[in-house]
Design an enzyme around this catalytic site. Structure first.
Site, PDB file in Angstrom:
ATOM      1  N   ASP A   1       1.045  -1.382  -0.164  1.00  0.00           N
ATOM      2  CA  ASP A   1      -0.192  -0.056  -0.142  1.00  0.00           C
ATOM      3  C   ASP A   1       0.494   1.551  -0.445  1.00  0.00           C
ATOM      4  O   ASP A   1       2.037   1.266  -0.159  1.00  0.00           O
ATOM      5  CB  ASP A   1      -0.780  -0.012   1.272  1.00  0.00           C
TER       6      ASP A   1
ATOM      7  N   TYR B   1      -1.002  -2.147  12.868  1.00  0.00           N
ATOM      8  CA  TYR B   1       0.491  -2.934  13.304  1.00  0.00           C
ATOM      9  C   TYR B   1       0.247  -2.646  15.550  1.00  0.00           C
ATOM     10  O   TYR B   1       0.738  -1.555  15.649  1.00  0.00           O
ATOM     11  CB  TYR B   1       1.722  -1.875  13.449  1.00  0.00           C
TER      12      TYR B   1
ATOM     13  N   GLU C   1       1.462 -10.661   0.118  1.00  0.00           N
ATOM     14  CA  GLU C   1       2.201  -8.691  -0.130  1.00  0.00           C
ATOM     15  C   GLU C   1       3.627  -8.917   0.638  1.00  0.00           C
ATOM     16  O   GLU C   1       3.814  -9.441   1.750  1.00  0.00           O
ATOM     17  CB  GLU C   1       0.941  -8.510   1.138  1.00  0.00           C
TER      18      GLU C   1
END
Length: 526
Positions: free
Chosen positions: A108, A257, A499
């Site tokens: 991203d 996170y 990812e």
């Protein structure tokens, strides 16, 4: 008289034969011992300079370092990625700061300070330990440049002693878009921690990044090194004096996170500051009450962007291997060393205390999301520890009564690297660009959209959902990795497996740098 002479002669010949037998036996033993040592180059003394290059690790390392160029934000200098361009040029401008540099976290366009700082710390550690080996394959300057791209951002993100900007962008809005970073048009809000809204783990991790990087640049750029060290000290004080988790202060981060605690980052940062300064107070910090409170002595943990304990234990164990008068006999350091040994014993597949967190074919496997972080980080620590043992002539590691050599630990590290590079049931490399078979549908916006197309925020989802492979190869990306049953679904919308991230890349760069050749471990970072 003649019989007596013959008897004496027999005894003389017998004595000669015994002596010859002993000589032959000694020669055979020496040859066997030499052959045994030469057949396992990890058991003998390691020469000072780097030795022969292992080509597959060299090839993989040269690919892995390229992913950092793919992730760069800002005005690109000497850009080597044809499908990347300038982006995020106004990041930070709302607060009159230049936060244009740094790196996008994964597939991203977010800049998350917590994993970005960890990326910098691991890169610094890799350079400090294996810079000569990186240089042997002409990758040292490249890795140093990637590190500085991050630390330049971190310096600017710390405008005041007790203020640190930890995030650029709105993650929810960002994840509602699928376009190239060069084409971003939305606002990029900033998130900060401060005295009233603390984030001890982020501030401490950033202090660790600054302190370790100050050592990297100490000889080549003394002024910059001093700047980094000044910020590191300030950030550590801020983190320690204003204790509180950023996951509690800024609850929005929990979705992305989330932190499980800050004690590990405080110890990690203090350990790096001791290496950078030699200041006894930092050593006292990790070996005193804070160590007792946070170190979890005797309990092996997994090294990751969220938990730094295993890394701290290995980092501090090097002091007991190579330390001077101020560290010899330090009982606190011995606790870190013993826990590092427990970590190693858990990783060795035949150890009595071996972890069961493995796939059938031997890959360390802890989490379904981003599965490769833990085997690569574990292998990186194992490579370091085996080199500490070799250089210090430490002959063995005791694991619940069984003995293991440095070569056994290094063999484990190689097994994890080899699995990543294709020695797995799928015969597929999880490092993009390596070998003939690797993921073609990496979950990465920039890689998925043709460079000559400029879709807006919503139009870009056409490229997320297309069945065509990515038009741009995200060279060097380390994808999330296999499931526990060792399957991998190569689909662009499979973010849990497909990812990549900068912190995974930092770890694989460190591991490959440790395996690409052999050399003596540096005994001091200064």
């Amino acid at each position: 008289m003649g019989a007596k002479s013959r008897s004496k002669g027999c005894w003389a010949w017998l004595l000669v034969l015994v002596v010859l037998a002993l000589v032959v036996t000694a020669i055979v033993v020496a040859i066997v011992k030499k052959k045994s040592n030469s057949s396992d180059d990890d058991n003998g003394p390691v020469p000072g300079p780097p030795g022969a290059i292992t080509q597959k690790y060299s090839d993989a390392l040269k690919l892995a370092v390229q992913f950092f160029d793919i992730q760069k934000s800002g005005k690109l200098v000497d850009n080597k990625i044809s499908w990347r361009g300038d982006s995020g040029l106004k990041d930070g401008s709302d607060e009159k700061l230049d936060l244009s540099k740094g790196m996008y976290d994964a597939g991203d366009h977010m800049k998350f300070g917590f994993p970005m700082a960890f990326t910098a710390t691991v890169l610094s550690w890799s350079i400090l330990e294996y810079g000569d080996q990186m240089d042997a394959v002409n990758q040292l300057q490249t890795v140093q440049g990637s590190l500085k791209w991050i630390t330049d951002f971190l310096v600017n993100a710390h405008p005041k002693d007790n203020v640190l900007y930890i995030q650029v962008g709105d993650p929810k809005k960002d994840h509602d878009c699928w376009n190239r970073p060069e084409d971003m048009t939305g606002k990029r809000p900033l998130t900060q921690i401060n005295s009233s809204s603390p984030g001890t783990e982020v501030a401490a991790e950033t202090a660790a990044a600054m302190a370790s990087a100050s050592l990297v640049f100490k000889k080549s750029n003394a002024t910059y090194s001093a700047t980094l060290l000044k910020h590191a000290k300030q950030l550590f004080t801020f983190a320690d004096k204003n204790r509180g988790s950023y996951s509690q202060s800024i609850t929005e981060v929990q979705e992305f996170y989330n932190s499980t605690g800050y004690g590990d980052e405080l110890l990690w940062a203090a350990a790096w500051l001791y290496h950078a300064t030699g200041d006894q107070s930092y050593l006292d910090y990790v070996t005193g009450d804070n160590g007792e409170e946070f170190a979890q002595f005797g309990k092996p943990t997994w090294f990751s962007w969220d938990n730094k304990l295993a890394g701290t234990q290995v980092l501090l164990s090097r002091l007991s291997f190579f330390g001077g008068k101020d560290t010899s006999g330090n009982s606190g350091l011995q606790k870190y060393r013993k826990t590092a040994e427990a970590v190693m014993c858990g990783l060795l597949p035949n150890s009595p205390t071996a972890t069961n967190s493995r796939t059938e074919n031997g890959l360390i496997w802890v989490s379904e999301w981003n599965a490769l972080q833990h085997p690569v980080s574990s292998a990186f620590l194992a490579a370091l520890y085996s080199d500490y043992m070799l250089t210090s002539r430490t002959s063995k590691l005791e694991c619940d009564g069984d003995s293991y050599k440095a070569s056994d630990i290094r063999k484990f590290a190689r097994s994890q690297a080899n699995y990543v590079l294709g020695e797995n049931p799928l015969k597929m490399s999880y490092l993009v660009g390596y070998g003939d078979k690797y993921p073609k549908y990496v979950h990465h916006r920039g890689a998925s959209i043709p460079a000559n197309k400029k879709p807006n925020c919503r139009e870009g989802f056409e490229y997320l959902n297309t069945k065509d492979p990515n038009p741009n190869v995200a060279v060097g990306a380390l994808v999330g990795g296999p499931f526990l049953n060792e399957t991998y679904v190569d689909a662009r919308n499979n973010s849990r497996q497909g990812e990549p991230s900068t912190y995974n890349s930092a770890l694989i760069v460190g591991l490959l740098s440790g395996l690409v050749t052999t050399s003596s471990a540096v005994q001091s970072f200064t």
